[in-house]
Design an enzyme around this catalytic site. Structure first.
Site, PDB file in Angstrom:
ATOM      1  N   LYS A  13       0.816  -1.221   0.000  1.00 14.19           N
ATOM      2  CA  LYS A  13       0.000   0.000   0.000  1.00 14.19           C
ATOM      3  C   LYS A  13       0.847   1.268   0.000  1.00 14.19           C
ATOM      4  O   LYS A  13       0.564   2.198  -0.745  1.00 14.19           O
ATOM      5  CB  LYS A  13      -0.950   0.023   1.201  1.00 14.19           C
ATOM      6  CG  LYS A  13      -2.015  -1.053   1.181  1.00 14.19           C
ATOM      7  CD  LYS A  13      -3.052  -0.853   2.263  1.00 14.19           C
ATOM      8  CE  LYS A  13      -2.463  -0.938   3.657  1.00 14.19           C
ATOM      9  NZ  LYS A  13      -1.894  -2.266   3.961  1.00 14.19           N
ATOM     10  N   ARG A  88      -9.707   2.864   9.207  1.00  9.26           N
ATOM     11  CA  ARG A  88      -9.188   1.553   9.619  1.00  9.26           C
ATOM     12  C   ARG A  88     -10.304   0.626  10.092  1.00  9.26           C
ATOM     13  O   ARG A  88     -10.078  -0.569  10.268  1.00  9.26           O
ATOM     14  CB  ARG A  88      -8.164   1.750  10.739  1.00  9.26           C
ATOM     15  CG  ARG A  88      -7.270   0.558  11.009  1.00  9.26           C
ATOM     16  CD  ARG A  88      -6.216   0.886  12.033  1.00  9.26           C
ATOM     17  NE  ARG A  88      -5.223   1.804  11.525  1.00  9.26           N
ATOM     18  CZ  ARG A  88      -4.140   1.447  10.838  1.00  9.26           C
ATOM     19  NH1 ARG A  88      -3.933   0.173  10.568  1.00  9.26           N
ATOM     20  NH2 ARG A  88      -3.285   2.343  10.419  1.00  9.26           N
ATOM     21  N   ARG A 127      11.690 -10.780   4.907  1.00  2.00           N
ATOM     22  CA  ARG A 127      12.514  -9.559   4.970  1.00  2.00           C
ATOM     23  C   ARG A 127      13.653  -9.705   5.964  1.00  2.00           C
ATOM     24  O   ARG A 127      13.492 -10.261   7.040  1.00  2.00           O
ATOM     25  CB  ARG A 127      11.652  -8.351   5.370  1.00  2.00           C
ATOM     26  CG  ARG A 127      10.845  -7.776   4.239  1.00  2.00           C
ATOM     27  CD  ARG A 127      10.342  -6.379   4.558  1.00  2.00           C
ATOM     28  NE  ARG A 127       9.491  -6.311   5.722  1.00  2.00           N
ATOM     29  CZ  ARG A 127       8.287  -5.732   5.732  1.00  2.00           C
ATOM     30  NH1 ARG A 127       7.804  -5.187   4.647  1.00  2.00           N
ATOM     31  NH2 ARG A 127       7.579  -5.683   6.842  1.00  2.00           N
ATOM     32  N   ARG A 161      13.220  -8.675  11.932  1.00  3.41           N
ATOM     33  CA  ARG A 161      12.571  -7.933  13.008  1.00  3.41           C
ATOM     34  C   ARG A 161      11.482  -8.789  13.648  1.00  3.41           C
ATOM     35  O   ARG A 161      10.865  -9.622  12.982  1.00  3.41           O
ATOM     36  CB  ARG A 161      11.940  -6.650  12.467  1.00  3.41           C
ATOM     37  CG  ARG A 161      12.914  -5.663  11.866  1.00  3.41           C
ATOM     38  CD  ARG A 161      12.207  -4.383  11.463  1.00  3.41           C
ATOM     39  NE  ARG A 161      11.007  -4.643  10.656  1.00  3.41           N
ATOM     40  CZ  ARG A 161      10.194  -3.701  10.197  1.00  3.41           C
ATOM     41  NH1 ARG A 161      10.445  -2.431  10.473  1.00  3.41           N
ATOM     42  NH2 ARG A 161       9.145  -4.012   9.476  1.00  3.41           N
ATOM     43  N   ARG A 172      -1.300  -9.981  12.670  1.00  3.76           N
ATOM     44  CA  ARG A 172      -1.652  -8.729  11.993  1.00  3.76           C
ATOM     45  C   ARG A 172      -2.720  -8.970  10.928  1.00  3.76           C
ATOM     46  O   ARG A 172      -3.630  -8.139  10.742  1.00  3.76           O
ATOM     47  CB  ARG A 172      -0.408  -8.107  11.351  1.00  3.76           C
ATOM     48  CG  ARG A 172       0.597  -7.552  12.368  1.00  3.76           C
ATOM     49  CD  ARG A 172       1.916  -7.207  11.717  1.00  3.76           C
ATOM     50  NE  ARG A 172       1.778  -6.184  10.679  1.00  3.76           N
ATOM     51  CZ  ARG A 172       2.735  -5.893   9.795  1.00  3.76           C
ATOM     52  NH1 ARG A 172       3.890  -6.544   9.825  1.00  3.76           N
ATOM     53  NH2 ARG A 172       2.533  -4.943   8.899  1.00  3.76           N
TER      54      ARG A 172
END
Length: 222
Positions: A13, A88, A127, A161, A172
């Site tokens: 996004k 949201r 990542r 992370r 999430r």
């Protein structure tokens, strides 16, 4: 055009918002930027938000909505904007509807970036960040370092992370499904949702999005 951008974490996004806003010559308004700007400038809304955050609490919807309304009222947003990260949830979407109606304007489109859940997990969990320089980012599948675990640019250690672990990503995603995804049905009822695949190269997704928004804009004019 007045656009809301939605999609799960890992859909790209932020990247697409920047390209689309530039191509459409409208400001990219993200929730994160709103909070940072208001807090750093010490605005009344920023002080309210900081007080909640410092106490470890979520910032209430009414504060977030007020920040968004203030930003949308700025001169550079007169001819449109692209909202990223707001609304949201459905209550924020309803508040946005009322705010726009009060100003005599309306949304032109809600762009839904669609990505399979397994791909989202792969994108985020793969990542790796350099400990020496966090701007150096790699991906185990899409842009791996020449030597596993070592930054190509500076030789720093690469690590994952905590926020990028598979367990955290799936949490999430669950939050997205329960809190944010319902706004898609809210906007479908208004005939505003255009859904595109967010798979492929960044430029391909941008071209797909621009074509979808052009069709949406044409339909609104009829």
């Amino acid at each position: 055009m007045r656009i809301v951008l939605v999609g799960p974490p890992g859909a790209g996004k932020g990247t697409q918002a920047a390209y689309l806003a530039k191509n459409l010559s409208i400001p990219h308004i993200s929730t994160g930027d709103l909070f940072r700007a208001n807090i750093s400038q010490g605005t009344p809304l920023g002080k309210q938000a900081k007080a909640y955050m410092d106490a470890g609490n979520l910032v209430p919807d009414e504060v977030t909505i007020a920040m968004a309304q203030d930003r949308m009222a700025q001169p550079d947003a007169e001819n449109g904007f692209l909202l990223d990260g707001f609304p949201r949830n459905v209550s924020q979407a309803e508040a946005l509807d009322r705010a726009l109606a009060d100003d005599g304007v309306h949304l032109d489109a809600v762009l839904d970036l669609e990505v399979p859940e397994d791909e989202v997990v792969k994108r985020i969990a793969g990542r790796r960040i350099c400990r020496k320089n966090s701007a150096h980012v790699f991906h185990e599948s899409y842009s791996p370092p020449k030597e596993p675990g070592v930054c190509d640019a500076c030789g720093g250690e690469l690590y994952q992370r905590d926020d990028d672990s598979e367990a955290t990503v799936r949490t999430r995603l669950e939050v997205y499904h329960t809190q944010t995804e319902p706004i898609i049905d809210h906007y479908k009822a208004q005939g505003l949702v255009v859904t595109i695949s967010a798979l492929g190269k960044v430029t391909e997704v941008t071209e797909r999005a621009m074509a979808a928004l052009e069709r949406a804009g044409t339909a609104q004019q009829k």
